[in-house]
Design a protein around this motif. Sequence first.
Motif, PDB file in Angstrom:
ATOM      1  N   LEU A  69       0.522  -1.000  -0.224  1.00 11.18           N
ATOM      2  CA  LEU A  69       0.218   0.197   0.130  1.00 11.18           C
ATOM      3  C   LEU A  69       0.670   1.016  -0.241  1.00 11.18           C
ATOM      4  O   LEU A  69       0.362   2.066  -0.738  1.00 11.18           O
ATOM      5  N   ASN A  70       1.499   1.229   0.403  1.00 18.67           N
ATOM      6  CA  ASN A  70       2.748   1.867   0.492  1.00 18.67           C
ATOM      7  C   ASN A  70       3.436   2.339  -0.525  1.00 18.67           C
ATOM      8  O   ASN A  70       3.408   4.076  -1.063  1.00 18.67           O
ATOM      9  N   GLN A  71       3.980   1.634  -1.435  1.00 21.97           N
ATOM     10  CA  GLN A  71       4.291   1.789  -2.254  1.00 21.97           C
ATOM     11  C   GLN A  71       3.362   2.238  -3.509  1.00 21.97           C
ATOM     12  O   GLN A  71       3.653   3.437  -4.473  1.00 21.97           O
ATOM     13  N   HIS A  72       2.211   1.981  -3.376  1.00 25.07           N
ATOM     14  CA  HIS A  72       1.658   2.100  -4.146  1.00 25.07           C
ATOM     15  C   HIS A  72       0.941   3.574  -4.430  1.00 25.07           C
ATOM     16  O   HIS A  72       0.596   4.653  -4.679  1.00 25.07           O
ATOM     17  N   LEU A  73       0.983   4.004  -2.906  1.00 26.82           N
ATOM     18  CA  LEU A  73       0.221   5.288  -2.606  1.00 26.82           C
ATOM     19  C   LEU A  73       1.396   6.180  -2.944  1.00 26.82           C
ATOM     20  O   LEU A  73       1.094   7.601  -3.615  1.00 26.82           O
ATOM     21  N   LYS A  90      -3.453  -1.499  -9.287  1.00 28.23           N
ATOM     22  CA  LYS A  90      -4.706  -2.073 -10.000  1.00 28.23           C
ATOM     23  C   LYS A  90      -4.991  -0.169 -10.408  1.00 28.23           C
ATOM     24  O   LYS A  90      -4.585   0.654  -9.272  1.00 28.23           O
ATOM     25  N   ALA A  91      -6.056  -0.422 -10.948  1.00 25.15           N
ATOM     26  CA  ALA A  91      -6.999   1.007 -11.571  1.00 25.15           C
ATOM     27  C   ALA A  91      -7.755   0.995  -9.916  1.00 25.15           C
ATOM     28  O   ALA A  91      -8.072   0.119  -9.426  1.00 25.15           O
ATOM     29  N   MET A  92      -7.980   1.807  -9.893  1.00 26.55           N
ATOM     30  CA  MET A  92      -9.345   2.494  -8.496  1.00 26.55           C
ATOM     31  C   MET A  92     -10.133   1.351  -8.210  1.00 26.55           C
ATOM     32  O   MET A  92     -10.502   1.005  -7.344  1.00 26.55           O
ATOM     33  N   GLY A  93     -11.397   1.302  -9.968  1.00 27.68           N
ATOM     34  CA  GLY A  93     -12.205   0.444  -9.176  1.00 27.68           C
ATOM     35  C   GLY A  93     -12.132  -1.034  -8.674  1.00 27.68           C
ATOM     36  O   GLY A  93     -12.496  -1.492  -7.803  1.00 27.68           O
ATOM     37  N   GLN A 138     -13.054   9.689  -6.513  1.00 23.74           N
ATOM     38  CA  GLN A 138     -13.310   9.179  -5.875  1.00 23.74           C
ATOM     39  C   GLN A 138     -15.511   8.508  -6.090  1.00 23.74           C
ATOM     40  O   GLN A 138     -15.163   7.442  -5.699  1.00 23.74           O
ATOM     41  N   GLY A 139     -15.570   8.242  -7.663  1.00 24.60           N
ATOM     42  CA  GLY A 139     -16.553   7.761  -8.046  1.00 24.60           C
ATOM     43  C   GLY A 139     -15.824   6.445  -8.467  1.00 24.60           C
ATOM     44  O   GLY A 139     -16.995   5.342  -8.856  1.00 24.60           O
TER      45      GLY A 139
END
Length: 144
Positions: A69-73, A90-93, A138-139
């Motif tokens: 998560l740290n890496q991806h953020l 991955k894509a956000m959705g 957000q969406g």
Amino acid sequence: MPMSLPRHVLLCCALLLAGCASTARPAPTLYEELGGQAGLEALVETLLSHVADDPRINQMFARVNIVMLNQHLNEKLCQVSDGPCDYQGKAMGPAHAHLPIGQGEFNALVEDLMWAMDQQKIPRTTQNRLIKRLAPMQGEIVNQ
């Protein structure tokens, strides 16, 4: 009686001034305003520490690989802020589809991000620029 300068002196001065104008430094990118890679790493570390203490959303991160998560953020914030990174996650959705994320949880994370930016002494105008770039996600993230 004022003395007039020869034409070649005036032309030389004009060329020097034009050269100075063309070497002006461009405005810093959002990535640079956030402190570059070191600034983003500090921001993400501060954010994740605060999220871990936030009872509104910390349970959603209980089973998350925090290193990943740290890496991806870091990658995502770097990419979004015009830094030299490519987001590899991955894509956000799809990344959030398995989590029951409502508007309240999303808002809590945004509040935590703003708190972390305050802790890192990131100017409000820079914070607003980053939030504006993150807002369209957000969406894709809110699914409840």
